[in-house]
Enzyme design. Structure first.
Site, PDB file in Angstrom:
ATOM      1  N   LYS A  22       0.823  -1.207   0.000  1.00  8.90           N
ATOM      2  CA  LYS A  22       0.000   0.000   0.000  1.00  8.90           C
ATOM      3  C   LYS A  22       0.858   1.258   0.000  1.00  8.90           C
ATOM      4  CE  LYS A  22      -1.504   2.129   3.497  1.00  8.90           C
ATOM      5  NZ  LYS A  22      -1.245   3.431   4.209  1.00  8.90           N
ATOM      6  N   ASN A  23       1.885   1.276   0.833  1.00  9.52           N
ATOM      7  CA  ASN A  23       2.714   2.478   0.940  1.00  9.52           C
ATOM      8  C   ASN A  23       3.510   2.759  -0.326  1.00  9.52           C
ATOM      9  OD1 ASN A  23       1.862   3.102   3.538  1.00  9.52           O
ATOM     10  ND2 ASN A  23       3.475   1.902   4.515  1.00  9.52           N
ATOM     11  N   CYS A 117      -4.759   8.612   9.063  1.00  6.89           N
ATOM     12  CA  CYS A 117      -4.824   8.304  10.489  1.00  6.89           C
ATOM     13  C   CYS A 117      -4.455   9.522  11.326  1.00  6.89           C
ATOM     14  CB  CYS A 117      -3.875   7.147  10.823  1.00  6.89           C
ATOM     15  SG  CYS A 117      -4.391   5.584  10.114  1.00  6.89           S
ATOM     16  N   ARG A 123      -0.179  15.923  11.022  1.00  8.24           N
ATOM     17  CA  ARG A 123       1.115  15.390  10.612  1.00  8.24           C
ATOM     18  C   ARG A 123       1.982  16.521  10.076  1.00  8.24           C
ATOM     19  NH1 ARG A 123       1.334   9.279   9.066  1.00  8.24           N
ATOM     20  NH2 ARG A 123      -0.555   8.501  10.001  1.00  8.24           N
ATOM     21  N   ASP A 307       4.631   0.892  12.036  1.00  9.97           N
ATOM     22  CA  ASP A 307       3.348   0.372  11.569  1.00  9.97           C
ATOM     23  C   ASP A 307       3.074  -1.052  12.039  1.00  9.97           C
ATOM     24  OD1 ASP A 307       2.632   2.702  10.339  1.00  9.97           O
ATOM     25  OD2 ASP A 307       2.919   2.003   8.285  1.00  9.97           O
ATOM     26  N   ARG A 399      -8.438   0.703   4.835  1.00  8.50           N
ATOM     27  CA  ARG A 399      -7.538   1.628   4.136  1.00  8.50           C
ATOM     28  C   ARG A 399      -6.248   0.915   3.723  1.00  8.50           C
ATOM     29  NH1 ARG A 399      -5.337   5.514   7.443  1.00  8.50           N
ATOM     30  NH2 ARG A 399      -4.209   6.042   5.545  1.00  8.50           N
TER      31      ARG A 399
END
Length: 431
Positions: A22-23, A117, A123, A307, A399
């Protein structure tokens, strides 16, 4: 409202195929903006963050075509230099990669502050700003909460990151690809998805060297072309299922993985008494469900990933002895602890430190996911718990995890995704 209902206490057996990272996907998809051509991307994960970033590109004029379940084509020939749609951008953190890509191609970007998130504070994007300004851009926050970056010309420079930042490293890479001259990013992040992005850019004709080390050099090009590229497997998805097997017990083979990327996770699980066998592109995880204590500190790659910290906490909650978790990346990442306590976990938090006293067993309970990895941690805990757990806030989980219910069901978990009507607010009538 959607929730997961999990009946714990079942050991897990079988095989899970790990999806694309995903990242990596949410960085590579915006990178297609840099070319006025067609890119074919394979091994795309079916998660809502990817769906959202594709919707943003389509809203701005890109053509997205689904080839099969995991392959898409993106044509950004007619991509428009316009403000990114506010409501879509606010859904995900990775929306800030649009700034680097649009600034690189058009010399201008206007994107809302990123969402995703919430770890208790907005952030920070100070390192992104520093990088863009180092290349010659002007960056400011304008009315409506938008970040606006403009440049008459981007010129390569040496940029030192004050802190190791994955997002800022990626954003400066994107902006620098079409800049004039050579850009050097010092104290760069080294995560696998940064290497994947560099490989994707190089496959398009860019010249990015040093990805995976703390110094990345980018020789700017006047243009780059389209191409075909396959995204790497998801390190965090694989790690999450490894912790699920560790906590619940059983034997599961994870296919389509890069074992090297999992070494920091594998090492900790082995310390806890889990058997992990590495093959060429798969790992076999065996666990009795009886775990030993360990200490854990999250660090930038190749250290233990932040994570994976919540999922490991779920394992340590039922390990023998007392463990200490130190969060070295994010503030306020222990917000999920109160939910684990509902299940009988004994965890004390002091700032970035959590002391976990292992208990013999945890029990099912109604719990709420407060972010993506916290939600994954609750699933791991629910699989190991006695009784039934109901997990709300599953939109966070979806997500970043494709088909998580189906994958877990396939290895013997008793988990169901159900839709329930939200209760109507009570109306008080004065008599």
């Amino acid at each position: 409202m959607v929730k997961y209902v999990v009946r714990g206490g079942r050991t897990l057996h079988g095989e899970i195929n790990i999806g694309g990272a995903k990242n990596a996907a949410v960085a590579i998809i915006p990178a297609t903006i840099l070319t006025k051509s067609v890119c074919r991307i394979e091994n795309i994960p079916k998660v809502s963050d990817v769906t959202t970033i594709l919707e943003i590109l389509e809203e701005l004029g890109a053509k997205v075509r689904l080839i099969d379940d995991t392959t898409i084509e993106i044509d950004t020939t007619n991509f428009r230099n316009a403000p990114a749609p506010y409501e879509l951008v606010r859904r995900i953190r990775a929306s800030y990669y649009l700034i680097g890509a649009m600034l690189g191609r058009f010399g201008r970007a206007q994107v809302a502050m990123p969402g995703g998130c919430n770890f208790g504070s907005v952030r920070p994007i100070d390192q992104h700003k520093k990088g863009f300004e180092g290349l010659g851009a002007t960056v400011e926050v304008i009315e409506g909460g938008y970040i606006q970056a403009t440049a008459d010309k981007l010129v390569g420079a040496t940029i030192y990151m004050d802190v190791v930042s994955v997002g800022a490293t990626i954003n400066v890479m994107l902006a620098a690809v079409l800049s004039e001259g050579v850009t050097v990013i010092e104290n760069a992040a080294k995560e696998p998805h940064i290497v994947d992005l560099a490989n994707f850019l190089n496959s398009m004709g860019a010249e990015v060297k040093g990805a995976g080390t703390d110094v990345i050099k980018i020789h700017g090009k006047s243009e780059i072309h389209g191409g075909t590229y396959a995204i790497i497997p998801d390190q965090i998805e694989a790690g999450t299922y490894m912790t699920a097997v560790a906590a619940a017990g059983g034997e599961v083979t994870l296919t389509n993985v890069i074992p090297k990327h999992l070494e920091c996770i594998t090492a900790k699980l082995i310390e806890m008494g889990v058997d992990v066998e590495e093959l060429d592109d798969s790992v076999i995880v065996r666990s009795s469900g009886v775990l030993k204590r360990t200490n854990l500190k999250t660090l930038p790659y190749p250290g233990f990933p932040t994570d994976m910290q919540p999922q490991m906490a779920s394992c340590l909650a039922i390990a023998r002895g007392t463990s200490v978790i130190t969060e070295g990346i994010w503030d306020n990442r222990f917000r999920y602890v109160d939910e684990l306590k509902r299940m009988g976990a004994r965890i004390t938090v002091d700032g970035k430190l959590a002391v976990v006293e292992g208990v013999t067993a945890i029990t099912g309970a109604p719990v709420m996911a407060c972010d993506l990895r916290a939600g994954a941690a609750l699933v791991v805990a629910a699989l190991a718990a006695t009784g039934v757990s109901e997990i709300e806030g599953v939109h966070y989980i979806e997500r970043g995890y494709e088909d998580i219910v189906q994958k877990l069901t396939g290895i013997g978990a008793d988990i169901h995704r159900i839709e329930v009507a939200e209760a109507e607010p009570a109306i008080l009538v004065a008599l």
